[in-house]
Design an enzyme around this catalytic site. Structure first.
Site, PDB file in Angstrom:
ATOM      1  N   LYS A  99       0.856  -1.175   0.000  1.00 22.08           N
ATOM      2  CA  LYS A  99       0.000   0.000   0.000  1.00 22.08           C
ATOM      3  C   LYS A  99       0.893   1.226   0.000  1.00 22.08           C
ATOM      4  CE  LYS A  99      -1.039   2.610   2.745  1.00 22.08           C
ATOM      5  NZ  LYS A  99      -0.553   4.014   3.061  1.00 22.08           N
ATOM      6  N   THR A 131       9.753   1.416   2.089  1.00 21.46           N
ATOM      7  CA  THR A 131       8.772   2.451   1.820  1.00 21.46           C
ATOM      8  C   THR A 131       7.375   1.868   1.886  1.00 21.46           C
ATOM      9  OG1 THR A 131       9.320   2.023  -0.486  1.00 21.46           O
ATOM     10  CG2 THR A 131      10.120   4.069   0.436  1.00 21.46           C
ATOM     11  N   SER A 140      -9.063  16.354   6.947  1.00 21.83           N
ATOM     12  CA  SER A 140     -10.400  16.957   7.099  1.00 21.83           C
ATOM     13  C   SER A 140     -11.499  15.982   6.753  1.00 21.83           C
ATOM     14  CB  SER A 140     -10.494  18.190   6.202  1.00 21.83           C
ATOM     15  OG  SER A 140     -10.338  17.845   4.848  1.00 21.83           O
TER      16      SER A 140
END
Length: 390
Positions: free
Chosen positions: A175, A186, A390
């Protein structure tokens, strides 16, 4: 195609409720043996998430029986409570699978600085381990479900596999769509193999493979706090692999996954390969390629379909690599735009409308080479990362 491609592994991916979307967000991969060999590499970011701190201890003896991974929260900078959440998650997996908690790797991905809901994690562990015990957990569908459960801003699951003529297999899932920059590993990657190899051999192969694949994917120059690449070996094929052949195969699977990560990078409209040749050393080639990959000016130019090769040379010049600043050649998508530090073919001949972009930098300083993978810098990347929390 995924972690279940190799024999001796079971997997499950479930929705534990960690994501508000209701999508899968927790995965468990179990090594069914007969071997429980393992190796792992982690982020070199000094600011490490609790699961990394836990897993660094687990891997010290080279024995791993299972790995549990969650999306929906990084469990980083969450204090002693966050570490306890990691510990109790490993214990929950261990209890359900009748293994030791000290043999369970834990991985998390998502927003930093938010506590994970331990109750939801435990429910997810229960559901995932139940699926392993009662479902078709060694199937391709089970592997795909696990790969989907670790996605965050990814738009698709990443999977790869290879089967040797000798009779052993390597499979993996990954992922990552943002914070793609090197540090021994990574993103989150789980690779499985049924080849007969011990933990030391797996470690040797994994470190070689990550060095030339994941370590050379530098999409945005941002190193995560949670990066983990784990390699589990079951030995279920009963075929003792030649280490050199295995390393080549493992490197191929890692390269496949790294390229899938590059192609799904947040907001990217171009996939850029920066090939540096005729360097004095391989490290010089990597340093030069990475400097160009991290140049926002260059990446913005590619986004605008502008073959601004001056930005390539400006980035090269910031490094300490050995070269004559006025002896460098640059080609972009096959057009020689710069020779010996002077203009060559008109830049208007370069076509940057395809997604794939190849930049060739010849330093004329030696015989070493390396390629760094990156992406352009787009409006969508800025929007996605400005609205991430958000």
């Amino acid at each position: 195609m995924s972690v279940t491609a190799a024999s001796g592994f079971a997997a499950a991916g479930v929705a534990a409720g960690l994501k508000s979307s209701g999508k899968r967000d927790l995965a468990v991969v179990q090594n069914l043996g007969p071997l429980n060999a393992a190796a792992a590499v982690f982020t070199t970011n000094r600011c490490k998430a609790n699961p990394v701190l836990w897993s660094e201890q687990v891997i010290t003896d080279g024995v791993v029986s299972a790995i549990v991974l969650n999306s929906g929260g990084a469990n980083c900078y969450t204090g002693t409570r966050g570490f306890q959440t990691t510990h109790e998650t490993a214990e929950a997996v261990a209890e359900r699978l009748a293994i030791s908690a000290g043999d369970v790797l834990v991985c998390s991905t998502g927003l930093i600085g938010e506590q994970l809901d331990l109750d939801l994690l435990k429910v997810g562990v229960w559901d995932a381990t139940l699926a392993i015990a009662t479902g078709d957990a060694e199937s391709e569908a089970a592997g795909l479900a696990a790969a989907e459960a670790i996605m965050t801003t990814d738009t698709r699951a990443k999977q790869a596999a290879y089967t040797s003529p000798a009779g052993w297999t390597v499979g993996g899932m990954a992922k990552g769509a943002g914070m793609l920059a090197p540090g021994l590993a990574t993103m989150l990657v789980v690779i499985t193999t049924d080849a007969v190899l011990d933990s030391k051999q797996l470690d040797t192969a994994l470190r070689h493979a990550t060095r030339v694949t994941f370590d050379r994917l530098d999409s945005d120059g941002c190193m995560s706090t949670n990066d983990t690449v784990a390699l589990l070996g079951s030995g279920a094929s009963e075929v003792r692999a030649d280490l050199d052949e295995f390393t080549v195969a493992l490197t191929g699977v890692c390269r496949d996954l790294a390229e899938q990560l590059q192609a799904d990078a947040e907001g990217a409209s171009h996939d850029i390969a920066i090939e540096v040749v005729d360097a004095a050393t391989e490290d010089d080639a990597v340093t030069v390629g990475r400097a160009v990959a991290r140049s926002n000016l260059f990446k913005a130019a590619v986004f605008g379909n502008d073959p601004n090769w001056g930005r390539v040379l400006a980035a090269v010049g910031t490094t300490d690599a050995e070269f004559d600043p006025y002896g460098i050649d640059v080609a972009i998508n096959g057009v020689q735009v710069c020779t010996a530090g002077e203009p060559d073919q008109p830049r208007e001949l370069v076509d940057l409308t395809p997604r794939a972009v190849h930049v060739l930098i010849d330093l004329h300083a030696g015989d070493r080479a390396a390629t760094i993978l990156t992406n352009d810098l787009t409006h969508d990347y800025v929007h996605e990362n400005s609205a991430y929390a958000s």
